[in-house]
Every structure is written in structure tokens, then in C-alpha cells.
Design an enzyme around this catalytic site. Structure first.
Site: not given
Length: 671
Positions: A55, A271, A274
Site C-alpha cells: 500500500s 493510522d 501509511h
């Protein structure tokens, strides 16, 4: 079919960014594409880089304005999937701009990696990237021998992403890389992967296997093509996958042609998994600098628009309206207010306060910040507009105002405001939240009721009290006087000083929460909030007299209101003099009043009126847009006794109304 070497970029028109929901006829023009110079021979000055991972390579942060513009024809992308909304076709070179990976992905390190190489390398060198990444994918997903087994255990939410690459991301990367080799030379491999494999002792060996496979399938020489592995989000040691940092740092022990790109200091989203947009830019530049050095060039950074830093003075304090546990909003000694909100995905955030809007600035950590001009003392509603939609600041207490729940901030007065603050040693009354049934409206209604501190004392068990019915203004509700107005503290302090007699105060919704829709006419004004009048007279007053120890005669009943609540006070009291003997308005919304004929000529006989209304008071702010000075003058000319005051330095606001209440209550229920 793309040919052997790059030529000039076709399609001189700029990219038109249109919403994806628009019809095909209105979609943006196709991106600029590269043409060929020589057929059948790769351009040695076209440097190609393969990008893969999960990601953080896919891109998780929303691109900002500076990320969405192409850096020009020297930075190209060979899309790994079709992207019709941007006019991209898989396998056809186009100018690179975010998002690079797939539709609905975000900013990636590869964006600013390419920009850094454009800034660092000679102008005759072009940069191309091929980008294949899937959020959450295990390194096994890039191993040809493991992909079929991996597909069986991959989570459902990942299957759509895998399908975008025909369920074989490695094969898609290699297929496009072979095509790209007809146009240029592969100079490096960029990877950001490892979070999913945190703690896996076989991870480094599997990364080496992917690298070896790429070198073998693409006939790459390991001594010429390094693998650059970016490290994970650290978040000051609190990153979700911080345990993966060590295994990435040690990757060169297994893969000698790898280089680790440090993520120290790269900012991250909330979070802690990221990077945020600023973090992706920084990490991408570091990838680019490492490659530039490996190629023998002195790295140069592209221009990055840095967030404006808002300095908060050391003496700034947390506003009293801030939800406990939050650092903002704050107020400094000059009355400037400081606001901060975490909104890493937002494009634009605007602070709307005191009839002025402030563009909030990114702080590089996923937050937006703003500082206001010095604000007037008192209470102010405000909103945060995020991407065009008004929101309440989650860091502030909420207040019903502006026809909805709102944010609010108190800019404190000095000691002159102590009359509306709780004081040590002053007995505190109670503000009760009650529900009662309205026969007039066939529904349950809500009210707030203040009882003085002595009301609960055993010695006063049989004592009865006069009642003040106190109304809020347009777009507010029954909680306004106790929250924004600090009515209970005003009452407690005045009673403790002996300035006001102990009394019950009742606050109900005046049915004026919703915006006024009656138009600029007398009929419309008369109807707005009039539904409350029979409720007050026939339901609320009887309920209060039945459930509280009240003095229920007119001599012990008063009514007052602010703004439209003042209008309602006139409407109710002046048509029900058999029920009320005391009247007050604060910035009362009383328009077009002919004092000689209004309310069936109630003011025509001054002597009779003055006998029935024992005290009448009207106040307004010096800077108020609703002033009662003319009405006061006209009433006095008729012989009506009316007290008044203009609040110095205030407008149509709660500070005006706090002052008005404080000046009004000492005169009530005294003969």
C-alpha cells in the site's frame, strides 16, 4: 505500438481534470504521449524503473495540487492498467502525474522519485516508471511459484486489486517491462513492501528471489540494476509495523545489490501505517537522491511547496470551550484563536468565524492549522469547511446555533466577566433537563429549568419561588442560555450577592430553530415562532406550576428573551397582561412597531400599563444591527416606564445578552 526510441510529446493540449462521473464525451483529453526517434533501437537516455510493493508503494495519501500537475515530458509512466478517466491505456507511455498506480489510489513515493531525477539528471535524459502495487499484499504475491496458492488465501477485499493485474502482478510487471525495454534501459527497481511480512524470517530471502527472477526474466545485470527498498512508517517509534524496520534495514545482508531508503522523519497519517502526502514526497525524493548518486550525479531536489508554519505563542492557553484532552483550540493574550484539525485526506479546509474565513494551512503532519485576527471577547460560533462541506470541529464543545449544532469558542474577558463565571464559595443552583407533554402539539417537548441553590434545602421545603421564562434567539434552542449564556452562573452570583431574589428560570425552545422562511413581511414575522405561544400558556406554565414550588400569580411571573426571543416576549406578554408583570428584551427583534396602536393599543394608556408591568427593560449592543433605542424613545414619549442600556463594544452576541440578563434580574419580583 510504442516504437524504439522516444520523440516529442504528442497532444499539445493540457490535461483537463473532469469528474469521473461525467459522460465520455466530456472526459479529459488523452494524456501526452511519447513518439519515437529511431525504430528498433532502445534510447540509452531513457532510464526506466520498475516499482512494486504494497500500500505505501500503491499510494495511500490524497494527492494535493502540487502533485497533480505533470512535471513535463521527461517523466513518463507506462500504466499497468487502463485508466479511462485520465485517458491512459495500459502499456502506452504518457506523462506521469498522480495517481500512478490505479484509479482511486493515491500519492506514491514514485511520484517524487521521478521528479527528483528530472531535477538531478541532464535534460537529455528521460525517466520512465512502471508501477504495480497492491495494498496488503504478501511478498509471495510477487513470486511466480507462489501466486496460485496465494490467490486461494488472499482476503476478499484484495481480490479486486489482484484481478486488475489478471491475478498475477509479477507477470504484469515483467510483460510491461519487456515492452518498455524496446524504448529504453532499465536502471533500477524500487520496492516498498514488508509490512504484511513483519517478523517473517524468510522475507529477505523471498525479496532476493523476486529480484533474481526480474533480473533473469529481463536479462538485467545485477551489478548495474540495484533494488531500492524504502523503510516503513516509524511514527516516532509508534508505527503499526515498526517491527519490520529492522528486517528491512538488514536486507542488504541477504541481497547485496539492495539499498535501504531511510524513512526517518517522514511524516505519516493518523493510522501510523501509511505516510501522509508530505511523507510520500520526502520518501520519494530520498529514493531519487539514492538513484542519482548511484548513477554518478549530484542529487537536486525539485521544488516542493512547504506548508506554512503557524507559530503558537508559549503563553497561549486552551480555550475553555475545548473538549478536555485536546490541545486546540487555543487563545493567546491578544485574543487570537488557534485551530488545528487532523484531516490528512482533505483538499482544502477553511475556518469560518466572526464573519471572516481563513484558509487553514497544512502542517506537514496530516493536520490543518489556522490563526485568526484578534477576536472580540465573548462567545463565537464557528465552522470548519472541509472540501466544501461545513463540519463541527471535533475538538470543541457543541452549541446549538446558526440553526444547527455548531462549534464555539470563548474569548475570555478580564475580571469584568466574573459575573457569568462560577465562583468558589458561591452556592450553585441546578439546571435540569425536563420533558413534558404538550396537549397543544400532541407531542413531548423539552425544556431546561434552573432552580436556585436554596431550592433543595430542607428548611425551604415549603418555600415558593417566582418564575422567569427566558427565551433564546432565532436559530438557537432551549440550551442556549445555560450553555452559551452562562445563565446559571449569572443567577448564582447575583443571588449570592443579594442583588437578585431567588427565582426559578425556565428555558424552552421557541420553535425558531429552523431558519425564518416567512419573507420580509409582517404576516411572515408574526407567524414565525407563534406556534410556541399556546404551548407556553397552556402547557408549559401549568406544568411548571404543578411540578415546582412556584408562586403562580402574575405578580411572580416574568418573561424575557434575546433577539427573536425578545420579539416573542412582546407578543406573549403584551397580549397576556393577566399572566405577566415583568418584561425584558435583549437585542429584541421588534420591527415596524407603531407604539400608539401596537397590541390593541396596549401602550396608549401609560398609567394603566405602568401599573400592570412593574418593570420593563430593553438592552442592545453598541455595534448591534438590532437596536431598540428608537422604540425606547417613543415609549418614553408616551409616558411608558422603560429602563434601557446600550452594551459598550458589543454586537448581536451573547456578551450583550449576558450583560442584559445581569442588569435585568436585580429588578425582578421587587416592589
Amino acid at each position: 505500438m510504442y516504437q524504439s526510441t522516444l520523440k516529442t510529446i504528442l497532444l499539445a493540449s493540457a490535461l483537463l481534470i473532469l469528474p469521473a462521473s461525467m459522460s465520455a464525451q466530456k472526459r479529459k483529453a488523452a494524456p501526452k504521449k511519447a513518439a519515437t526517434e529511431q525504430v528498433g533501437k532502445p534510447d540509452p537516455n531513457f532510464y526506466i524503473f520498475l516499482c512494486f510493493g504494497q500500500s505505501n508503494m500503491e499510494g495511500n495519501a490524497r494527492p494535493e495540487a502540487q502533485d497533480l500537475t505533470s512535471p513535463g515530458p521527461r517523466f513518463l509512466l507506462m500504466p499497468a492498467v487502463d485508466f479511462p478517466e485520465k485517458g491512459r491505456k495500459m502499456g502506452e507511455w504518457c506523462e506521469a502525474s498522480a495517481p500512478l498506480c490505479r484509479p482511486n489510489t493515491g500519492l506514491t513515493p514514485a511520484d517524487w522519485f521521478g521528479r527528483t531525477l528530472v531535477a538531478s539528471l541532464p535534460e537529455n535524459i528521460k525517466i520512465g516508471v512502471i508501477h504495480v502495487a497492491i495494498g496488503g499484499i504478501d511478498i509471495k504475491g510477487f513470486l511466480p511459484d507462489s501466486i496460485q496458492n496465494y490467490l486461494k488465501v488472499a482476503p476478499n477485499w484484495m481480490k479486486g486489486m489482484l484481478a486488475a493485474y489478471d491475478n498475477n502482478p509479477y507477470e504484469r510487471l515483467v510483460t510491461l517491462a519487456k515492452k518498455a525495454q524496446k524504448d529504453g534501459v532499465i536502471k533500477g527497481i524500487l520496492m516498498h513492501q514488508g509490512e504484511t511480512n513483519t517478523g517473517d524470517p524468510k522475507w529477505a530471502g523471498m525479496v532476493k528471489q523476486v529480484y533474481d527472477n526480474l533480473c533473469g526474466d529481463l536479462n538485467l545485470k545485477p551489478e548495474e540494476v540495484n533494488l531500492y527498498a524504502g523503510n516503513i512508517v516509524q511514527a516516532d517509534g509508534k508505527g503499526v509495523c515498526i517491527g519490520c524496520k529492522k528486517q528491512i534495514d538488514e536486507l542488504p545482508l541477504t541481497l547485496h545489490t539492495s539499498q535501504v531508503i531511510s524513512s526517518d522523519g517522514c511524516t505519516n497519517g493518523p493510522d501510523r501505517l501509511h505516510f501522509d502526502a508530505a511523507g510520500y514526497r520526502e520518501l520519494g525524493c530520498r529514493y531519487g537522491e539514492a538513484v542519482a548518486r548511484h548513477l554518478g550525479y549530484e542529487p537536486k531536489r525539485p521544488y516542493i511547496e512547504m506548508p506554512k508554519q503557524i507559530e503558537v505563542p508559549a503563553d497561549a492557553f486552551i480555550a475553555e470551550t475545548t473538549v478536555p484532552g485536546n490541545e486546540f483550540p487555543k487563545v493567546d493574550k491578544e485574543g487570537r484563536a488557534y485551530f488545528r484539525i487532523a484531516a490528512p485526506e482533505a483538499r482544502k479546509v477553511v475556518l469560518d468565524i466572526c464573519n471572516k474565513k481563513y484558509d487553514m494551512q497544512r502542517d506537514g503532519k496530516g493536520n490543518f492549522m489556522a490563526v485568526t485576527d484578534p477576536l472580540p471577547v465573548g462567545f463565537h460560533y464557528y465552522f470548519l469547511n472541509i472540501n466544501g462541506v461545513n463540519f463541527i470541529d471535533p475538538s470543541t464543545e457543541t452549541f446549538f446555533g446558526c440553526n444547527r449544532e455548531s462549534g464555539g469558542i470563548e474569548i475570555p474577558e478580564g475580571s469584568e466577566g466574573d459575573y457569568y463565571r462560577p465562583q468558589q464559595g458561591v452556592p450553585a443552583g441546578q439546571v435540569r433537563s425536563i420533558y413534558y407533554y404538550s396537549n397543544e402539539q400532541q407531542t413531548w417537548r423539552h425544556a431546561m429549568v434552573y432552580t436556585p441553590a436554596e431550592y433543595e434545602l430542607a428548611k425551604n421545603a415549603k418555600k415558593r419561588y417566582p418564575v422567569l421564562y427566558l427565551q433564546h434567539g432565532m436559530g438557537e434552542d432551549e440550551t442556549g442560555w445555560s450553555k452559551q449564556g452562562h445563565m446559571q452562573h449569572i443567577m448564582d452570583n447575583a443571588i449570592a450577592k443579594g442583588e437578585a431574589v431567588p427565582m426559578i428560570v425556565v428555558m424552552e425552545s421557541g420553535d425558531i430553530k429552523a431558519p425564518f422562511g416567512g419573507g420580509n413581511n409582517q404576516a411572515g414575522r408574526s407567524a414565525y415562532g407563534a406556534s410556541f405561544y399556546p404551548v407556553l400558556l397552556n402547557d408549559l406554565i401549568p406544568y411548571i406550576d404543578s411540578n415546582y414550588r412556584t408562586k403562580s400569580d402574575r405578580e411572580n411571573r416574568a418573561m424575557a428573551g434575546l433577539s427573536w426571543g425578545g420579539h416573542q416576549t412582546f407578543d406573549v406578554v403584551l397580549t397576556n397582561l393577566d399572566k405577566f408583570a415583568w418584561l425584558g428584551t435583549f437585542s429584541g427583534a421588534i420591527f415596524g412597531l407603531d407604539v400608539k396602536t401596537a397590541y390593541d393599543g396596549v401602550f396608549a394608556n401609560a398609567d394603566e400599563f405602568n401599573k400592570k408591568i412593574h418593570y420593563m427593560y430593553m438592552n442592545w449592543g453598541e455595534e448591534d444591527f438590532i437596536k431598540s433605542g428608537d422604540i425606547v424613545k417613543q415609549l418614553r414619549e408616551l409616558g411608558i416606564k422603560v429602563d434601557s442600556n446600550e452594551s459598550k463594544g458589543t454586537a448581536h452576541e451573547w456578551l450583550t445578552w449576558r450583560r442584559g440578563l445581569n442588569e435585568f434580574i436585580p429588578h425582578l419580583f421587587k416592589k
